[in-house]
Design a protein around this motif. Sequence first.
Motif, PDB file in Angstrom:
ATOM      1  N   GLU A   1       0.836  -1.207   0.000  1.00  0.00           N
ATOM      2  CA  GLU A   1       0.000   0.000   0.000  1.00  0.00           C
ATOM      3  C   GLU A   1       0.870   1.256   0.000  1.00  0.00           C
ATOM      4  N   THR A   2       1.962   1.204   0.743  1.00  0.00           N
ATOM      5  CA  THR A   2       2.883   2.352   0.792  1.00  0.00           C
ATOM      6  C   THR A   2       3.479   2.633  -0.580  1.00  0.00           C
ATOM      7  N   GLU A   3       3.868   1.572  -1.301  1.00  0.00           N
ATOM      8  CA  GLU A   3       4.454   1.737  -2.628  1.00  0.00           C
ATOM      9  C   GLU A   3       3.436   2.291  -3.626  1.00  0.00           C
ATOM     10  N   VAL A   4       2.199   1.830  -3.523  1.00  0.00           N
ATOM     11  CA  VAL A   4       1.137   2.312  -4.430  1.00  0.00           C
ATOM     12  C   VAL A   4       0.867   3.791  -4.180  1.00  0.00           C
ATOM     13  N   LYS A   5       0.804   4.164  -2.902  1.00  0.00           N
ATOM     14  CA  LYS A   5       0.591   5.581  -2.567  1.00  0.00           C
ATOM     15  C   LYS A   5       1.735   6.445  -3.078  1.00  0.00           C
ATOM     16  N   GLN A   6       2.958   5.931  -2.940  1.00  0.00           N
ATOM     17  CA  GLN A   6       4.120   6.681  -3.416  1.00  0.00           C
ATOM     18  C   GLN A   6       4.063   6.859  -4.932  1.00  0.00           C
TER      19      GLN A   6
ATOM     20  N   PRO B   1       8.816   7.380 -11.558  1.00  0.00           N
ATOM     21  CA  PRO B   1       8.065   6.798 -12.671  1.00  0.00           C
ATOM     22  C   PRO B   1       8.016   7.793 -13.837  1.00  0.00           C
ATOM     23  N   ILE B   2       8.202   7.264 -15.054  1.00  0.00           N
ATOM     24  CA  ILE B   2       8.181   8.078 -16.263  1.00  0.00           C
ATOM     25  C   ILE B   2       6.966   7.662 -17.084  1.00  0.00           C
ATOM     26  N   LEU B   3       6.196   8.660 -17.525  1.00  0.00           N
ATOM     27  CA  LEU B   3       4.987   8.399 -18.308  1.00  0.00           C
ATOM     28  C   LEU B   3       5.351   8.365 -19.781  1.00  0.00           C
ATOM     29  N   ILE B   4       5.002   7.267 -20.470  1.00  0.00           N
ATOM     30  CA  ILE B   4       5.340   7.132 -21.894  1.00  0.00           C
ATOM     31  C   ILE B   4       4.086   6.921 -22.731  1.00  0.00           C
TER      32      ILE B   4
ATOM     33  N   ASP C   1      -1.389  16.158 -13.761  1.00  0.00           N
ATOM     34  CA  ASP C   1      -1.861  17.530 -13.563  1.00  0.00           C
ATOM     35  C   ASP C   1      -1.202  18.465 -14.579  1.00  0.00           C
ATOM     36  N   TYR C   2       0.082  18.234 -14.835  1.00  0.00           N
ATOM     37  CA  TYR C   2       0.803  19.071 -15.801  1.00  0.00           C
ATOM     38  C   TYR C   2       0.250  18.892 -17.210  1.00  0.00           C
ATOM     39  N   ILE C   3       0.085  17.640 -17.666  1.00  0.00           N
ATOM     40  CA  ILE C   3      -0.385  17.449 -19.042  1.00  0.00           C
ATOM     41  C   ILE C   3      -1.836  17.925 -19.199  1.00  0.00           C
ATOM     42  N   HIS C   4      -2.636  17.801 -18.127  1.00  0.00           N
ATOM     43  CA  HIS C   4      -4.012  18.319 -18.191  1.00  0.00           C
ATOM     44  C   HIS C   4      -4.005  19.840 -18.310  1.00  0.00           C
ATOM     45  N   SER C   5      -3.055  20.482 -17.638  1.00  0.00           N
ATOM     46  CA  SER C   5      -2.954  21.944 -17.725  1.00  0.00           C
ATOM     47  C   SER C   5      -2.570  22.392 -19.132  1.00  0.00           C
TER      48      SER C   5
ATOM     49  N   GLN D   1       1.535   9.527  -5.714  1.00  0.00           N
ATOM     50  CA  GLN D   1       2.056  10.859  -5.364  1.00  0.00           C
ATOM     51  C   GLN D   1       3.088  11.339  -6.370  1.00  0.00           C
ATOM     52  N   GLN D   2       3.810  10.395  -6.974  1.00  0.00           N
ATOM     53  CA  GLN D   2       4.847  10.767  -7.934  1.00  0.00           C
ATOM     54  C   GLN D   2       4.308  10.989  -9.346  1.00  0.00           C
ATOM     55  N   ILE D   3       3.206  10.314  -9.707  1.00  0.00           N
ATOM     56  CA  ILE D   3       2.726  10.410 -11.088  1.00  0.00           C
ATOM     57  C   ILE D   3       1.562  11.392 -11.236  1.00  0.00           C
TER      58      ILE D   3
END
Length: 206
Positions: free
Chosen positions: A156-161, A202-205, A171-175, A164-166
Motif C-alpha cells: 500500500e505504501t508503494e502504491v501511494k508513493q 516513474p516516467i509516463l510514456i 496535472d501538468y499534461i491536463h494543464s 504521489q509521484q505520477i
Amino acid sequence: MQYCSKGHENPDGSKFCLHCGEKMEPEKNQMAVNQSIQAGITLGDRYLIIRQLGQGGFGKTYLAEDINRFRELCVIKEFAPQVQTAYVLQKAEELFQREATVLYKLQHPQIPRFREFFRSKLGEKEYLFIVQDYVAGENYRSLLDSRSYKGMYFSETEVKQLLQQILPVLDYIHSMGVIHRDISPDNLILRNPQTPTEAALPILID
C-alpha cells in the motif's frame, strides 16, 4: 488479432466486430502487417537501429543510437498501423502527427523529451517516425509480473508513493490541454537513477 475498418481489435476468426458489429472481411479490409525495420539500418542518415522494443496497434518502437549526438540512445516510434484501409490509415496518420505536436509542447522531467518528427524512405516506401529520449528502466507491468511470479505484490505504501509521484505529471499534461487515455503499468517506467542522489521516479510514456 483481426481489425475492423474502424481499427477495433478482435480475436482471430471473428465474423463480426465485437465493438461496432461490422462484418469482418479480412481479405478486403486488411493487408499483411508491416515488416519490422531490421537492426543495423540507419534512418535519416542519423539514427542507427539497435533492436525493436515493442509494437502497438498503430506503431512500433525501436531502440536506436543518435549518430549526431555521440551515439546517445533514443527511442524511435514508427507509424505502422496494422489496418490498411484508406479511412483508418488517414485517421491513424492524423493521430500520429497530432501525437508529435503534443509531445513537442510537453516539457516535463517525467515525460521523455521529444527530439524529432521526420519522414524517411526505405526502398519505395515512405515511413513516418517520432524520436524521443530513451528512458533506462523497467516498466511497471514487468515489475508487477516479477513480483506476482514470486507471490508478492506492491505494498500500500508503494502504491501511494507511485500515485504521489505520477499525479503531478497528469496535472501538468491536463494543464496543457492533453489527456493521456491509457494510464497503465505498460506505460509507466521506473527510471534507473543516473546518479547516487537522483530519485527513481516513474516516467509516463506513449
